[in-house]
Write an enzyme that holds these catalytic residues in place. Structure first.
Site, PDB file in Angstrom:
ATOM      1  N   ASP A  22       0.941  -1.129  -0.110  1.00  0.00           N
ATOM      2  CA  ASP A  22      -0.340  -0.409   0.265  1.00  0.00           C
ATOM      3  C   ASP A  22       0.765   1.099   0.184  1.00  0.00           C
ATOM      4  OD1 ASP A  22      -2.129   1.648  -0.122  1.00  0.00           O
ATOM      5  OD2 ASP A  22      -2.807   1.371   2.308  1.00  0.00           O
ATOM      6  N   MET A  23       0.544   2.145  -1.070  1.00  0.00           N
ATOM      7  CA  MET A  23       1.817   3.443  -0.922  1.00  0.00           C
ATOM      8  C   MET A  23       1.509   4.188   0.408  1.00  0.00           C
ATOM      9  SD  MET A  23       2.978   2.188  -3.686  1.00  0.00           S
ATOM     10  CE  MET A  23       4.088   3.586  -4.124  1.00  0.00           C
TER      11      MET A  23
ATOM     12  N   TYR B 225      -1.212  10.301  -2.506  1.00  0.00           N
ATOM     13  CA  TYR B 225      -1.491  11.257  -3.783  1.00  0.00           C
ATOM     14  C   TYR B 225      -0.387  12.368  -3.516  1.00  0.00           C
ATOM     15  CZ  TYR B 225      -5.656  10.042  -5.887  1.00  0.00           C
ATOM     16  OH  TYR B 225      -6.860   9.370  -6.284  1.00  0.00           O
TER      17      TYR B 225
ATOM     18  N   ARG C  54       0.358  14.704   9.412  1.00  0.00           N
ATOM     19  CA  ARG C  54      -0.735  14.351   9.974  1.00  0.00           C
ATOM     20  C   ARG C  54      -0.127  14.269  11.528  1.00  0.00           C
ATOM     21  NH1 ARG C  54      -2.101   8.135   7.044  1.00  0.00           N
ATOM     22  NH2 ARG C  54      -1.738   9.410   4.983  1.00  0.00           N
TER      23      ARG C  54
ATOM     24  N   ASP D 269      -3.623   3.178  -5.375  1.00  0.00           N
ATOM     25  CA  ASP D 269      -2.237   2.315  -4.661  1.00  0.00           C
ATOM     26  C   ASP D 269      -2.632   1.304  -3.616  1.00  0.00           C
ATOM     27  OD1 ASP D 269      -3.754   3.034  -2.596  1.00  0.00           O
ATOM     28  OD2 ASP D 269      -2.483   4.518  -1.833  1.00  0.00           O
ATOM     29  N   GLU D 270      -2.629   0.233  -4.448  1.00  0.00           N
ATOM     30  CA  GLU D 270      -2.467  -0.993  -3.456  1.00  0.00           C
ATOM     31  C   GLU D 270      -2.319  -2.256  -4.434  1.00  0.00           C
ATOM     32  OE1 GLU D 270      -5.902  -1.545  -0.576  1.00  0.00           O
ATOM     33  OE2 GLU D 270      -6.651  -0.299  -1.260  1.00  0.00           O
TER      34      GLU D 270
HETATM   35  N1  DCP Z   1      -8.377   9.803  -1.819  1.00  0.00           N
HETATM   36  C1  DCP Z   1      -9.451   9.994  -2.653  1.00  0.00           C
HETATM   37  N2  DCP Z   1     -10.244  10.321  -1.450  1.00  0.00           N
HETATM   38  C2  DCP Z   1     -10.535   9.505  -0.303  1.00  0.00           C
HETATM   39  C3  DCP Z   1      -9.033   8.786  -0.401  1.00  0.00           C
HETATM   40  C4  DCP Z   1      -8.618   8.744  -0.387  1.00  0.00           C
HETATM   41  O1  DCP Z   1      -9.356  10.304  -3.040  1.00  0.00           O
HETATM   42  N3  DCP Z   1     -11.479   9.547   0.731  1.00  0.00           N
HETATM   43  C5  DCP Z   1      -7.527   9.422  -2.721  1.00  0.00           C
HETATM   44  C6  DCP Z   1      -5.832   9.797  -1.421  1.00  0.00           C
HETATM   45  C7  DCP Z   1      -4.896   8.703  -1.514  1.00  0.00           C
HETATM   46  C8  DCP Z   1      -5.161   7.766  -2.549  1.00  0.00           C
HETATM   47  O2  DCP Z   1      -6.430   7.807  -2.608  1.00  0.00           O
HETATM   48  O3  DCP Z   1      -3.754   9.210  -2.476  1.00  0.00           O
HETATM   49  C9  DCP Z   1      -4.852   6.468  -1.817  1.00  0.00           C
HETATM   50  O4  DCP Z   1      -5.974   6.425  -0.846  1.00  0.00           O
HETATM   51  P1  DCP Z   1      -5.169   6.185   1.043  1.00  0.00           P
HETATM   52  O5  DCP Z   1      -6.306   5.051   1.948  1.00  0.00           O
HETATM   53  O6  DCP Z   1      -4.834   4.170   0.673  1.00  0.00           O
HETATM   54  O7  DCP Z   1      -4.874   6.941   1.503  1.00  0.00           O
HETATM   55  P2  DCP Z   1      -3.302   7.273   1.189  1.00  0.00           P
HETATM   56  O8  DCP Z   1      -2.370   6.503   0.375  1.00  0.00           O
HETATM   57  O9  DCP Z   1      -3.267   8.626   1.349  1.00  0.00           O
HETATM   58  O10 DCP Z   1      -2.153   7.195   3.311  1.00  0.00           O
HETATM   59  P3  DCP Z   1      -1.933   6.431   3.553  1.00  0.00           P
HETATM   60  O11 DCP Z   1      -0.607   6.242   3.964  1.00  0.00           O
HETATM   61  O12 DCP Z   1      -2.725   6.297   5.271  1.00  0.00           O
HETATM   62  O13 DCP Z   1      -2.614   4.887   2.691  1.00  0.00           O
END
Ligand code: DCP
Length: 706
Positions: free
Chosen positions: A18-19, A23, A60, A120-121
């Site tokens: 998982d990245m 974004y 965060r 991203d997974e």
């Molecule tokens: N995303 C979005 N709207 C949301 C949730 C996520 O557009 N309600 C997009 C932005 C995130 C990407 O999807 O960067 C991946 O979502 P993740 O839930 O995996 O969260 P992140 O990668 O941002 O953070 P984490 O490191 O917690 O996984």
């Protein structure tokens, strides 16, 4: 509903990658000056500073959360860098992020089967790679283990002093008395750490990972230690992990099922499920779901890593919160047009790059809840998907109208186009699903026209199966509306045997419609419950846009190229190099030259404007197929195109085509029994004058059974 899958007794090594704050990382790579700073990506609308959709780990620490808006984030972290998501057509353009995700997948895919689960997974099955490593050299024999591996978290491993963590992890990895499962896990951890380093090197992105014996556990683990870390789940620690794990946080238990477990059974953690027998859970939730619940309580999950790098569906959506809610049909139409254009571009891009087509178009909408409709959801609607932006737009608005009629009742819908107070659309999305590959080998022509698969043998299948295969899956709520008639009513051959109907629908009828209606089989409209429709797009529904230019709109007219021109062009440029894929790709956009133009050409004795690059590119295989049809029409002495084309056919100069001038692959892709007859027809200057009665081709194109 979740479905139980039995886990094999063989040890598997599954990783979930998982990245981290994905974004944000993509934006930081674009603007390296943002690296290390508290950063967030915000949605494009400016209301209260825009909604945060990704938050960096630095931000965060200040308490910035994704649920915040930009203004609020700035209050808690004044130095936060807010980056706006790219915008196209008045909505978020996620193309950059999608492409960045693809970069990561291509690195990961070097080591094992990958399933792209979201933007991203990725799930990976590393069993073979781990087994191979173990065979070659067990971790206990490794002198040199990379720091990144030693930074792993091993669930259940007791580390008294954090400073000793790496030493303890090394001990765990290198235990000579470890069982086979743990040894494989150790190998998996080494492989995943290497892959993560490679991802960082090649893409500049960090990611986190979970390594376990199944997908469910790997997914839980990947989120446990972020960012840029990995977590291993030995079998012995599964019980401890699940014991206190909140039930609603489990995949597939975030909704109604999870709520029911809480309210009806008083189950708040996965461990609490252990109190219930499999029978009890089955009685309450059905056989499959009951068993699935019983399994997850024990960390059992046999789900395979699917080996899919591409999304299962494409979607394009936009929300219209609060006062932005859409209240007129024309505003809905405007936005649907934008969404459909985007969807169409992405479908075209998918077709170009991956040789896949989508078969179902679905429209979802959400409404604000007025007093009278507070109990009602806007029904999602589906229909077969037709390629070309204009067709998708047309079908989407029809789906919307059908949903709206149902939502507010037909009578209230009479005030279309005017401001109304009874409904307001707060979110709209269109999705394309049921993606199928187009094989480049044989049997693709029927698929090309009908999106169905009849290798020659399947023509002998019970035809109902084939027809129903094309129908949207939900049996309920079938409804006709303009332009979306049912298969049966559209064909209008009540007496014909179904096989002929199918062939006509798949090929002959389609050929008559050079606007390339690829999808008018199956029920016209199908209602989907919000649950099932969202599930349809559950598995990595790509949302966003591509950078490709929009394709020109197909014109709603017939193209009737002359074979002579086609073969000339193709023998010059494409001989032996055409494929049904190309044929399909170009059909909707290119089999659209002006009938008027054609007729004019025909009347003036010219061949059609087929040679003009503006109308046709070098991939004019569609014209060859069209030509095959024409040969047939000529041979049987009928114009099979409908009256509007008659003039053109009649006005065409006589042809002197030769078999060797026809690209053989066009014929090769017809079912064998049809090929045989075509070849007979295509013999140099020796076409039969009369079609043998009962000929297969007769059935194939005209449905004439006599
Ligand atoms: N995303 C979005 N709207 C949301 C949730 C996520 O557009 N309600 C997009 C932005 C995130 C990407 O999807 O960067 C991946 O979502 P993740 O839930 O995996 O969260 P992140 O990668 O941002 O953070 P984490 O490191 O917690 O996984």
């Amino acid at each position: 509903m979740p479905v139980a899958t039995r886990e094999t007794s063989d040890a598997r090594i599954i990783a979930h990658v998982d990245m981290d704050c994905f974004y944000v990382q993509v934006e930081q790579r674009k603007q390296p000056s943002l690296r290390g700073l508290p950063t967030a990506v915000i949605q494009y609308n400016s209301y209260k500073g825009g909604a945060l959709i990704a938050v960096s780990y630095e931000a965060r620490k200040y308490g910035v959360k994704r649920s915040m808006r930009g203004d609020e984030a700035q209050e808690v972290c004044p130095q936060i860098q807010l980056v706006q998501v790219p915008v196209a057509r008045g909505k978020a353009d996620l193309n950059t992020y999608r492409n960045a995700g693809s970069e990561v997948v291509s690195v990961l895919a070097s080591k094992g089967r990958c399933e792209r689960a979201s933007i991203d997974e990725v799930y990976m099955d590393l069993t073979e790679a781990a087994e191979a490593m173990l065979k070659e050299s067990s971790p206990e024999n490794l002198d040199d283990i990379h720091e990144e591996v030693l930074k792993s978290h091993v669930l259940g491993l007791h580390v008294e002093d954090e400073r000793d963590a790496k030493r303890e992890v090394r001990k765990w990895l290198c235990r000579s008395d470890a069982d086979y499962h743990d040894k494989l896990l150790a190998c998996g951890a080494i492989i995943v750490a290497e892959l993560r380093m490679q991802v960082l090197k090649e893409t500049e992105f960090t990611c986190s990972a979970g390594i376990a014996h199944n997908k469910m556990l790997a997914k839980l683990a990947s989120a446990m230690n972020k960012p840029a870390q990995q977590t291993i789940v030995p079998r012995s620690s599964v019980k401890g992990l699940l014991e206190s794990f909140p039930i609603k946080k489990m995949k597939q238990l975030g909704g109604k099922l999870g709520s029911s477990l809480q309210s009806d059974l008083g189950v708040n953690t996965v461990g609490e499920l252990l109190k219930f027998s499999e029978e009890k859970l089955q009685q309450r939730y059905g056989i499959n779901t009951g068993t699935w619940l019983w399994n997850i309580a024990r960390g059992i999950n046999g789900e395979e890593v699917e080996g899919r790098l591409l999304p299962k569906s494409h979607g394009s959506g936009k929300t219209f919160p609060g006062p932005q809610a859409l209240k007129t049909i024309s505003s809905v139409q405007h936005w649907l047009n934008q969404l459909c254009e985007e969807l169409s571009e992405r479908l075209q891009s998918d077709l170009d790059q991956n040789k896949r087509i989508a078969r179902t178009l679905t429209l979802h909408a959400r409404t604000y809840k007025g007093d009278s409709d507070s109990h009602k959801n806007f029904p999602s609607k589906s229909c077969p998907l037709r390629y070309g932006a204009a067709k998708i737009q047309e079908d989407a608005i029809n789906l919307f109208q059908a949903g709206l009629r149902e939502y507010i009742g037909f009578h209230n819908n009479k005030s279309q186009g005017s401001q109304n107070s009874s409904w307001g659309i707060t979110s709209l999305s269109v999705g394309a699903s049921k993606m199928v590959n187009i094989p480049s080998g044989t049997h693709s022509i029927v698929k090309y026209f009908g999106g169905q698969l009849p290798p020659s043998s399947s023509l002998k299948q019970p035809p109902e199966n084939v027809i129903h295969e094309a129908a949207p899956s939900s049996p309920s709520g079938s409804e006709s509306c303009s332009g979306l008639n049912s298969y049966e009513s559209q064909l209008g051959y009540p007496e014909e045997d179904t096989r002929v109907k199918y062939l006509k629908a798949s090929f002959g009828e389609q050929l008559q419609d050079s606007s390339c209606d690829l999808s008018r089989q199956g029920d016209g409209l199908t209602e989907e419950s919000p649950l099932s429709s969202s599930q349809a797009f559950h598995s990595w529904n790509e949302n966003g846009t591509t950078e490709r230019e929009a394709q020109p709109e197909p014109k709603r007219i017939h193209a009737i190229p002359t074979l002579k021109a086609v073969v000339k062009k193709n023998t010059a440029k494409e001989k032996g190099n055409c494929s049904i894929l190309e044929l399909f790709k170009n059909y909707s956009d290119q089999c659209t030259s002006s009938e008027k133009q054609h007729a004019t050409n025909a009347q003036t004795g010219k061949t059609s404007s087929i040679g003009s690059e503006s109308n046709y590119n070098s991939d004019s295989t569609c014209n060859q197929v069209e030509s095959l049809k024409e040969i047939y029409c000529e041979a049987i002495g009928t114009n099979n195109r409908g009256s509007s084309s008659t003039q053109a056919v009649e006005g065409r100069p006589s042809w002197s085509y030769r078999m060797e001038e026809i690209d053989p692959s066009v014929v090769d892709e017809l079912p064998p029994e049809i090929q045989q007859e075509f070849r007979a027809w295509l013999r140099p200057l020796k076409r039969p004058n009369v079609v043998k009665r009962g000929s297969i081709i007769t059935h194939y194109f005209s449905g004439n059974k006599n």
